[in-house]
Design a protein around this motif. Structure first.
Motif, PDB file in Angstrom:
ATOM      1  N   ARG A 159       0.849  -1.206   0.000  1.00 59.65           N
ATOM      2  CA  ARG A 159       0.000   0.000   0.000  1.00 59.65           C
ATOM      3  C   ARG A 159       0.880   1.250   0.000  1.00 59.65           C
ATOM      4  O   ARG A 159       0.621   2.208  -0.718  1.00 59.65           O
ATOM      5  CB  ARG A 159      -0.944   0.000   1.211  1.00 59.65           C
ATOM      6  N   TRP A 160       1.926   1.212   0.829  1.00 60.70           N
ATOM      7  CA  TRP A 160       2.837   2.362   0.880  1.00 60.70           C
ATOM      8  C   TRP A 160       3.410   2.643  -0.500  1.00 60.70           C
ATOM      9  O   TRP A 160       3.490   3.792  -0.932  1.00 60.70           O
ATOM     10  CB  TRP A 160       3.960   2.095   1.896  1.00 60.70           C
TER      11      TRP A 160
ATOM     12  N   LYS B  49      -1.333  11.747   4.979  1.00 54.11           N
ATOM     13  CA  LYS B  49      -1.347  10.591   5.882  1.00 54.11           C
ATOM     14  C   LYS B  49      -2.536  10.584   6.830  1.00 54.11           C
ATOM     15  O   LYS B  49      -2.750   9.597   7.542  1.00 54.11           O
ATOM     16  CB  LYS B  49      -0.058  10.562   6.701  1.00 54.11           C
TER      17      LYS B  49
ATOM     18  N   PHE C 248      -5.613   4.657   3.164  1.00 58.89           N
ATOM     19  CA  PHE C 248      -5.008   4.310   1.869  1.00 58.89           C
ATOM     20  C   PHE C 248      -6.036   4.448   0.751  1.00 58.89           C
ATOM     21  O   PHE C 248      -5.761   5.017  -0.312  1.00 58.89           O
ATOM     22  CB  PHE C 248      -4.470   2.875   1.929  1.00 58.89           C
TER      23      PHE C 248
ATOM     24  N   ASN D 154      -8.179   8.887  -7.662  1.00 57.41           N
ATOM     25  CA  ASN D 154      -7.021   9.765  -7.842  1.00 57.41           C
ATOM     26  C   ASN D 154      -6.239   9.200  -9.031  1.00 57.41           C
ATOM     27  O   ASN D 154      -5.384   8.334  -8.876  1.00 57.41           O
ATOM     28  CB  ASN D 154      -6.179   9.756  -6.558  1.00 57.41           C
TER      29      ASN D 154
ATOM     30  N   LEU E 149      -2.797  12.148  -2.315  1.00 59.29           N
ATOM     31  CA  LEU E 149      -2.025  10.899  -2.254  1.00 59.29           C
ATOM     32  C   LEU E 149      -1.047  10.916  -1.083  1.00 59.29           C
ATOM     33  O   LEU E 149      -0.778   9.890  -0.470  1.00 59.29           O
ATOM     34  CB  LEU E 149      -1.259  10.685  -3.568  1.00 59.29           C
ATOM     35  N   ALA E 150      -0.521  12.098  -0.771  1.00 57.98           N
ATOM     36  CA  ALA E 150       0.502  12.202   0.290  1.00 57.98           C
ATOM     37  C   ALA E 150      -0.104  12.425   1.669  1.00 57.98           C
ATOM     38  O   ALA E 150       0.613  12.409   2.672  1.00 57.98           O
ATOM     39  CB  ALA E 150       1.452  13.352  -0.047  1.00 57.98           C
TER      40      ALA E 150
ATOM     41  N   ARG F 284      -6.760   7.933  -0.211  1.00 56.14           N
ATOM     42  CA  ARG F 284      -5.643   8.573  -0.906  1.00 56.14           C
ATOM     43  C   ARG F 284      -5.569   8.153  -2.375  1.00 56.14           C
ATOM     44  O   ARG F 284      -5.302   8.973  -3.253  1.00 56.14           O
ATOM     45  CB  ARG F 284      -4.323   8.235  -0.195  1.00 56.14           C
ATOM     46  N   LEU F 285      -5.813   6.852  -2.638  1.00 51.97           N
ATOM     47  CA  LEU F 285      -5.576   6.332  -3.996  1.00 51.97           C
ATOM     48  C   LEU F 285      -6.818   6.279  -4.881  1.00 51.97           C
ATOM     49  O   LEU F 285      -6.751   6.577  -6.073  1.00 51.97           O
ATOM     50  CB  LEU F 285      -4.967   4.926  -3.901  1.00 51.97           C
TER      51      LEU F 285
ATOM     52  N   THR G 119       1.425   4.819  -2.644  1.00 52.46           N
ATOM     53  CA  THR G 119       1.311   6.230  -2.254  1.00 52.46           C
ATOM     54  C   THR G 119       2.652   6.949  -2.412  1.00 52.46           C
ATOM     55  O   THR G 119       2.694   8.168  -2.448  1.00 52.46           O
ATOM     56  CB  THR G 119       0.870   6.373  -0.773  1.00 52.46           C
ATOM     57  N   TRP G 120       3.743   6.206  -2.512  1.00 46.32           N
ATOM     58  CA  TRP G 120       5.086   6.798  -2.558  1.00 46.32           C
ATOM     59  C   TRP G 120       5.606   6.976  -3.981  1.00 46.32           C
ATOM     60  O   TRP G 120       6.126   8.024  -4.343  1.00 46.32           O
ATOM     61  CB  TRP G 120       6.054   5.919  -1.754  1.00 46.32           C
TER      62      TRP G 120
END
Ligand code: ZN
Length: 308
Positions: free
Chosen positions: A123-124, A158, A162, A169, A155-156, A165-166, A127-128
């Motif tokens: 997952r990280w 926190k 998750f 997007n 996306l960034a 964020r995604l 987002t990274w």
């Protein structure tokens, strides 16, 4: 002799084991040139030491893609019924293969266990990596060109989950599939919006999804593919099930914009032969990038996962 069926399928599950990893040695010329450009661009980045041209795959996985298209009766369509069947028995399919389905539709499936990798790391990663092209290039140094997201701030963020964020997007990706560079817009979505039953996925332990519909950059209004990446943690490492349907499959018509896919495919010269070649090229791309991600992700996560 043809491959030895289930034995071979089982062995290639582990991205790092079974038999000695075999180097990837065939790169179309545009990928060789892209590697040189990516190597130059990443100089000076704090993660540059994770960039390598030496990619390897499991020989059994590689061999499983060398016997021609998989048997039609072992494939899945993107229908809601087939997605439900999959969620109730994810192991009930060959681990990897490619085929030509109605539409025409390029079909790809794979299953891999990644020792040392967890769904948290996975997952990280999503987002990274889309924040910088050079991060995206780590994943497949010869084939990945660029990636950016519609809402980098979201996306960034926190403070969000998750999924918040995604999903919704859009990732604007450019990458080589085979020798062809394709602009692809990935609309990551909640699995329930793709026709999957959340409870069934929960029962299978498949709690992490980076799945969505795809549109090509030259026709961003036309839904041209469905992509599933469903993952769960196991004692041996993260297990990832992937499926791609790229084309004009009738069961994709439930997604807005899919009605234009057949005309778009014709314009892209993706007739039945072209779609079958695309299926093979995409299956090799999937094998290469997920084998490589399995190797680099634990180290990247421990270096940057807590910071970014
Ligand atoms: Zn890729």
């Amino acid at each position: 002799m043809l491959n030895d069926g289930r034995t071979s399928e089982r062995r290639h599950l582990r991205a790092d084991a079974g038999s000695t990893p075999t180097p990837v040695t065939y790169y179309p010329v545009p990928l060789q040139m892209r590697l040189l450009e990516n190597a130059k661009a990443i100089e000076g980045k704090p993660y540059a030491d994770a960039f390598t041209r030496d990619l390897t795959v499991s020989p059994d996985w590689s061999k499983s893609l060398q016997d021609g298209p998989m048997p039609f009766d072992r494939t899945m369509t993107p229908s809601i019924a087939d997605l439900a069947r999959f969620a109730s028995d994810p192991e009930g399919y060959p681990d990897s293969g490619y085929a030509l389905l109605d539409g025409p539709t390029a079909y790809i499936q794979s299953r891999v266990v990644m020792p040392g990798v967890t769904t948290e790391m996975f997952r990280w990663w999503f987002t990274w990596h889309p924040i910088e092209n050079e991060r995206y290039s780590l994943w497949y140094p010869h084939a990945h060109v660029s990636n950016r997201v519609e809402y980098p701030g979201r996306l960034a963020d926190k403070s969000l989950s998750f999924e918040e964020r995604l999903f919704g997007n859009v990732n604007y990706v450019e990458e080589f599939i085979g020798a062809t560079s394709l602009p692809i817009h990935i609309h990551f979505s909640h699995p329930r919006d793709l026709g999957m039953d959340e409870d069934a996925l929960d029962r299978a332990g498949l709690t992490t999804s980076v799945s969505g519909t795809l549109r090509f950059g030259m026709a961003p209004e036309v839904t041209s593919a469905l992509m599933l990446h469903l993952a769960r943690d196991t004692e041996a490492g993260m297990e990832l099930f992937s499926r791609y349907w790229i084309g004009a499959h009738p069961e994709l018509h439930r997604f807005p914009g899919a009605e234009g896919a057949a005309a778009l495919l014709a314009k892209m010269n993706l007739d039945a032969d072209g779609a079958l070649q695309l299926a093979y090229d995409m299956s090799v791309h999937d094998m290469t990038e997920y084998s490589h991600l399995a190797r680099i992700l634990p180290r990247l996560f421990s270096a940057f996962g807590k910071r970014d």
